[in-house]
Scaffold this motif. Structure first.
Motif, PDB file in Angstrom:
ATOM      1  N   PRO A  87      24.099  11.779  14.875  1.00 29.71           N
ATOM      2  CA  PRO A  87      23.356  12.763  15.677  1.00 29.71           C
ATOM      3  C   PRO A  87      22.642  13.816  14.833  1.00 29.71           C
ATOM      4  CG  PRO A  87      25.483  12.331  16.683  1.00 29.71           C
ATOM      5  CD  PRO A  87      25.489  11.639  15.354  1.00 29.71           C
ATOM      6  N   ILE A  88      23.308  14.296  13.766  1.00 27.26           N
ATOM      7  CA  ILE A  88      22.669  15.287  12.901  1.00 27.26           C
ATOM      8  C   ILE A  88      21.447  14.688  12.216  1.00 27.26           C
ATOM      9  CG2 ILE A  88      22.958  16.642  10.783  1.00 27.26           C
ATOM     10  CD1 ILE A  88      25.820  17.143  11.606  1.00 27.26           C
ATOM     11  N   ASP A  89      21.596  13.477  11.693  1.00 22.74           N
ATOM     12  CA  ASP A  89      20.473  12.808  11.037  1.00 22.74           C
ATOM     13  C   ASP A  89      19.331  12.573  12.026  1.00 22.74           C
ATOM     14  OD1 ASP A  89      19.085  11.277   8.970  1.00 22.74           O
ATOM     15  OD2 ASP A  89      19.620   9.519  10.164  1.00 22.74           O
ATOM     16  N   GLY A  90      19.677  12.159  13.233  1.00 29.33           N
ATOM     17  CA  GLY A  90      18.645  11.886  14.231  1.00 29.33           C
ATOM     18  C   GLY A  90      17.899  13.133  14.662  1.00 29.33           C
ATOM     19  N   ILE A  91      18.637  14.218  14.931  1.00 31.01           N
ATOM     20  CA  ILE A  91      17.965  15.440  15.389  1.00 31.01           C
ATOM     21  C   ILE A  91      17.154  16.073  14.269  1.00 31.01           C
ATOM     22  CG2 ILE A  91      19.799  17.105  14.897  1.00 31.01           C
ATOM     23  CD1 ILE A  91      17.657  16.966  18.077  1.00 31.01           C
ATOM     24  N   ALA A  92      17.639  15.986  13.028  1.00 25.53           N
ATOM     25  CA  ALA A  92      16.882  16.529  11.901  1.00 25.53           C
ATOM     26  C   ALA A  92      15.572  15.757  11.712  1.00 25.53           C
ATOM     27  CB  ALA A  92      17.724  16.467  10.631  1.00 25.53           C
ATOM     28  N   THR A  93      15.647  14.434  11.824  1.00 29.70           N
ATOM     29  CA  THR A  93      14.435  13.619  11.713  1.00 29.70           C
ATOM     30  C   THR A  93      13.475  13.915  12.851  1.00 29.70           C
ATOM     31  OG1 THR A  93      15.727  11.861  10.647  1.00 29.70           O
ATOM     32  CG2 THR A  93      13.566  11.267  11.517  1.00 29.70           C
ATOM     33  N   LEU A  94      14.003  14.067  14.063  1.00 23.60           N
ATOM     34  CA  LEU A  94      13.156  14.365  15.216  1.00 23.60           C
ATOM     35  C   LEU A  94      12.445  15.702  15.052  1.00 23.60           C
ATOM     36  CD1 LEU A  94      12.164  13.770  18.092  1.00 23.60           C
ATOM     37  CD2 LEU A  94      14.253  14.861  18.941  1.00 23.60           C
ATOM     38  N   PHE A  95      13.170  16.721  14.633  1.00 22.29           N
ATOM     39  CA  PHE A  95      12.551  18.031  14.441  1.00 22.29           C
ATOM     40  C   PHE A  95      11.495  17.984  13.346  1.00 22.29           C
ATOM     41  CE2 PHE A  95      16.294  20.740  16.189  1.00 22.29           C
ATOM     42  CZ  PHE A  95      15.826  20.514  17.482  1.00 22.29           C
ATOM     43  N   ALA A  96      11.763  17.237  12.286  1.00 22.94           N
ATOM     44  CA  ALA A  96      10.781  17.119  11.194  1.00 22.94           C
ATOM     45  C   ALA A  96       9.510  16.416  11.683  1.00 22.94           C
ATOM     46  CB  ALA A  96      11.400  16.356  10.030  1.00 22.94           C
ATOM     47  N   VAL A  97       9.678  15.368  12.493  1.00 23.80           N
ATOM     48  CA  VAL A  97       8.516  14.652  13.037  1.00 23.80           C
ATOM     49  C   VAL A  97       7.701  15.557  13.952  1.00 23.80           C
ATOM     50  CG1 VAL A  97       7.842  12.791  14.598  1.00 23.80           C
ATOM     51  CG2 VAL A  97       9.523  12.357  12.798  1.00 23.80           C
TER      52      VAL A  97
END
Length: 234
Positions: free
Chosen positions: A144-154
């Motif tokens: 979840p942390i990896d996914g949300i960090a990637t989403l925010f970066a995108v």
């Protein structure tokens, strides 16, 4: 000593034109010195041959695969019950995404690089879970942390591509940081204590919120931005 009549830059005694704006030199008191050597090269240096990017990508891929194969072979032959070689494989995979992916494309899209990086980190975390034989932390915290960090970066990349004002870019980045901190603390408490508790993330969020309000005021006032740029020599 001569100065350009157009832009005021100081001219060399051998200059026939201004090196900055191209205006013809006009100084009746000082003639152009045609015999003195020029202060800069008159001819453009020959360009170096371009590097074959695809060949370099293949070479770097082979170099990154070499430690993977060595570690995997040692792991299979001499160690049973553990897969420590997955740590090496995962690390080189992330390096491949960060280094080699940029060579395969002349100008790789930032979204492609970011999503590939997020995916590589997710696969690396999954490899660690395989070696530890524990997947609870992977599904409840790490992914979840990896996914949300990637989403925010995108989302930040998409916003920056459509907004030229640097203040609004910083505002969105700070807002995403505040949301990420809240999400991070929420995940940690849910995993450790099975309870939804927020403490330190609220302190950080309030600090970021105060900074965001200040930046919004600055971003909404064009004259203030220009005056601030003059004061700070931006």
């Amino acid at each position: 000593m001569s100065y350009c009549v157009n832009c005021g830059v100081e001219l060399d005694r051998t200059a026939k034109k201004c090196a900055l704006c191209g205006t013809e030199v006009c100084n009746p008191k000082t003639a152009v010195d045609y015999e003195a050597p020029a202060p800069y090269a008159q001819q453009r240096a020959p360009s170096l041959p371009s590097i074959n990017r695809h060949y370099l990508a293949v070479l770097m891929t082979a170099l990154l695969l070499l430690p993977d194969l060595i570690c995997l072979s040692i792991n299979i032959l001499y160690y049973e019950g553990t897969w420590w070689a997955l740590y090496v494989i995962g690390a080189t995979m992330i390096l491949w995404v960060l280094l080699v992916l940029r060579l395969l494309f002349k100008r790789p899209h930032p979204l492609l690089v970011m999503m590939a990086s997020g995916g590589a980190v997710g696969i690396y975390l999954w490899m660690i879970a395989i070696d530890l034989q524990s997947f609870t932390w992977l599904y409840r915290i790490a992914l979840p942390i990896d996914g949300i960090a990637t989403l925010f970066a995108v989302l930040l990349i998409l916003f920056c591509r459509h907004r030229s004002n640097v203040y609004w870019k910083i505002i969105v980045g700070l807002a995403e940081m505040a949301l990420f901190l809240i999400f991070l603390e929420m995940l940690i408490h849910l995993h450790v204590e099975s309870a939804f508790i927020l403490s330190w993330s609220l302190v950080a969020t309030l600090s970021l919120l105060a900074l965001i309000i200040i930046l919004i005021i600055i971003a909404s006032n064009r004259k203030f931005q220009e005056e601030l740029a003059k004061r700070l020599h931006l």
